[in-house]
Design a protein around this motif. Structure first.
Motif, PDB file in Angstrom:
ATOM      1  N   LEU A  81       7.061  34.782 -22.424  1.00  0.00           N
ATOM      2  CA  LEU A  81       6.830  34.958 -20.991  1.00  0.00           C
ATOM      3  C   LEU A  81       5.488  34.401 -20.520  1.00  0.00           C
ATOM      4  CD1 LEU A  81       8.198  38.599 -20.541  1.00  0.00           C
ATOM      5  CD2 LEU A  81       9.389  36.436 -20.183  1.00  0.00           C
ATOM      6  N   LEU A  82       4.428  34.794 -21.194  1.00  0.00           N
ATOM      7  CA  LEU A  82       3.096  34.365 -20.761  1.00  0.00           C
ATOM      8  C   LEU A  82       2.916  32.863 -20.920  1.00  0.00           C
ATOM      9  CD1 LEU A  82       0.570  35.655 -19.592  1.00  0.00           C
ATOM     10  CD2 LEU A  82      -0.311  35.898 -21.901  1.00  0.00           C
ATOM     11  N   ALA A  83       3.380  32.326 -22.051  1.00  0.00           N
ATOM     12  CA  ALA A  83       3.265  30.880 -22.263  1.00  0.00           C
ATOM     13  C   ALA A  83       4.090  30.099 -21.243  1.00  0.00           C
ATOM     14  CB  ALA A  83       3.693  30.523 -23.677  1.00  0.00           C
ATOM     15  N   THR A  84       5.268  30.608 -20.913  1.00  0.00           N
ATOM     16  CA  THR A  84       6.104  29.934 -19.911  1.00  0.00           C
ATOM     17  C   THR A  84       5.422  29.934 -18.550  1.00  0.00           C
ATOM     18  OG1 THR A  84       8.111  30.549 -21.097  1.00  0.00           O
ATOM     19  CG2 THR A  84       8.357  29.945 -18.780  1.00  0.00           C
ATOM     20  N   ALA A  85       4.906  31.087 -18.154  1.00  0.00           N
ATOM     21  CA  ALA A  85       4.263  31.188 -16.838  1.00  0.00           C
ATOM     22  C   ALA A  85       3.018  30.310 -16.745  1.00  0.00           C
ATOM     23  CB  ALA A  85       3.900  32.642 -16.549  1.00  0.00           C
ATOM     24  N   THR A  86       2.225  30.273 -17.813  1.00  0.00           N
ATOM     25  CA  THR A  86       1.000  29.466 -17.754  1.00  0.00           C
ATOM     26  C   THR A  86       1.280  27.979 -17.919  1.00  0.00           C
ATOM     27  OG1 THR A  86       0.571  29.835 -20.114  1.00  0.00           O
ATOM     28  CG2 THR A  86      -0.478  31.345 -18.557  1.00  0.00           C
ATOM     29  N   SER A  87       2.469  27.624 -18.396  1.00  0.00           N
ATOM     30  CA  SER A  87       2.817  26.210 -18.564  1.00  0.00           C
ATOM     31  C   SER A  87       3.480  25.610 -17.333  1.00  0.00           C
ATOM     32  CB  SER A  87       3.743  26.040 -19.769  1.00  0.00           C
ATOM     33  OG  SER A  87       3.094  26.413 -20.940  1.00  0.00           O
ATOM     34  N   LEU A  88       3.794  26.416 -16.351  1.00  0.00           N
ATOM     35  CA  LEU A  88       4.481  25.893 -15.156  1.00  0.00           C
ATOM     36  C   LEU A  88       3.711  24.775 -14.450  1.00  0.00           C
ATOM     37  CD1 LEU A  88       6.108  29.123 -13.690  1.00  0.00           C
ATOM     38  CD2 LEU A  88       7.225  27.222 -14.890  1.00  0.00           C
ATOM     39  N   PRO A  89       2.361  24.853 -14.336  1.00  0.00           N
ATOM     40  CA  PRO A  89       1.663  23.713 -13.719  1.00  0.00           C
ATOM     41  C   PRO A  89       1.845  22.417 -14.503  1.00  0.00           C
ATOM     42  CG  PRO A  89       0.235  25.639 -13.751  1.00  0.00           C
ATOM     43  CD  PRO A  89       1.449  25.988 -14.564  1.00  0.00           C
ATOM     44  N   GLU A  90       1.814  22.506 -15.839  1.00  0.00           N
ATOM     45  CA  GLU A  90       2.022  21.309 -16.647  1.00  0.00           C
ATOM     46  C   GLU A  90       3.450  20.778 -16.488  1.00  0.00           C
ATOM     47  OE1 GLU A  90       0.447  23.994 -17.931  1.00  0.00           O
ATOM     48  OE2 GLU A  90      -1.553  23.160 -18.254  1.00  0.00           O
ATOM     49  N   VAL A  91       4.404  21.698 -16.408  1.00  0.00           N
ATOM     50  CA  VAL A  91       5.797  21.285 -16.234  1.00  0.00           C
ATOM     51  C   VAL A  91       5.969  20.534 -14.914  1.00  0.00           C
ATOM     52  CG1 VAL A  91       8.162  22.124 -15.881  1.00  0.00           C
ATOM     53  CG2 VAL A  91       6.758  23.094 -17.703  1.00  0.00           C
ATOM     54  N   SER A  92       5.423  21.090 -13.833  1.00  0.00           N
ATOM     55  CA  SER A  92       5.587  20.438 -12.531  1.00  0.00           C
ATOM     56  C   SER A  92       4.867  19.097 -12.490  1.00  0.00           C
ATOM     57  CB  SER A  92       5.096  21.354 -11.401  1.00  0.00           C
ATOM     58  OG  SER A  92       3.704  21.555 -11.493  1.00  0.00           O
ATOM     59  N   THR A  93       3.687  19.015 -13.104  1.00  0.00           N
ATOM     60  CA  THR A  93       2.952  17.750 -13.143  1.00  0.00           C
ATOM     61  C   THR A  93       3.697  16.715 -13.976  1.00  0.00           C
ATOM     62  OG1 THR A  93       0.870  18.952 -12.942  1.00  0.00           O
ATOM     63  CG2 THR A  93       0.743  16.697 -13.748  1.00  0.00           C
ATOM     64  N   THR A  94       4.222  17.135 -15.108  1.00  0.00           N
ATOM     65  CA  THR A  94       4.950  16.214 -15.979  1.00  0.00           C
ATOM     66  C   THR A  94       6.215  15.699 -15.299  1.00  0.00           C
ATOM     67  OG1 THR A  94       4.086  17.324 -17.945  1.00  0.00           O
ATOM     68  CG2 THR A  94       6.057  15.978 -18.230  1.00  0.00           C
ATOM     69  N   LEU A  95       6.964  16.594 -14.659  1.00  0.00           N
ATOM     70  CA  LEU A  95       8.181  16.163 -13.965  1.00  0.00           C
ATOM     71  C   LEU A  95       7.857  15.219 -12.807  1.00  0.00           C
ATOM     72  CD1 LEU A  95      10.284  19.465 -13.930  1.00  0.00           C
ATOM     73  CD2 LEU A  95      10.580  17.447 -15.396  1.00  0.00           C
TER      74      LEU A  95
END
Length: 192
Positions: A81-95
């Protein structure tokens, strides 16, 4: 020796992409921001960074409460959960980078985020009283760290080998990473 063998094959070469006034694919940035004064952009950036910092503190407390109330281990909640939530900015930037055709930016974002997380060990070690912080890790955290290093090593090998073979439409390196991640989650769920 292995690197020299792959270097001789020249499976890929870096390519300089000329800067153009027009985006490669889609819109790169909203044009409304082009006319905003620089000082306002800096203050907006600082305010949003502070918001992210405060939300990170709240997110950590919430994750600890979820772990306690659900009976799940803090390691499992942290890795999922915590890793997913904190990775959302990287996910949006990568996409967004992939959407505009900036593939190097997408990969650089992922590896840059990993390097920044590793660099955060220093301030954590300085803030930690007693022995070095890496010596105080429990087995679950050490396993997560080793899993993260393994995933990064798989992708680095994928960058060197550059195989065109796929498994279910994804590269072999991505399939291996998915398997390592699933195994890591299974270990944390059952033993964490």
């Amino acid at each position: 020796m292995i690197l020299r063998d792959y270097d001789k094959k020249q499976t890929w070469m870096p390519v300089e992409v000329p800067e153009t006034a027009e985006p490669l694919i889609g819109e790169v940035a909203p044009r409304a921001l082009d006319k905003v004064p620089f000082s306002r952009l800096v203050w907006g950036f600082a305010l949003l960074a502070l918001t992210i910092l405060v939300c990170g503190l709240v997110l950590t407390s919430t994750a600890a409460a979820i772990a306690e109330q659900s009976g799940l281990s803090t390691s499992f909640v942290g890795v999922t959960l915590l890793a997913t939530a904190t990775s959302l900015p990287e996910v949006s930037t990568t996409l967004a980078a992939v959407r505009i055709g900036a593939y190097s930016m997408a990969i650089s974002n992922i590896f840059g985020s990993n390097l920044l997380m590793i660099a955060l060990v220093l301030p954590a070690d300085l803030a930690y009283s007693g022995a070095p912080i890496l010596g105080a890790l429990d087995q679950a955290t050490a396993f997560a760290l080793i899993s993260g290093v393994l995933v990064t090593a798989i992708y680095l090998a994928g960058l060197l080998i550059r195989s065109h073979r796929t498994i279910f439409g994804m590269g072999i390196d991505s399939a291996l990473v998915l398997a390592v991640y699933a195994m890591t989650l299974g270990v944390f769920y059952h033993f964490g």
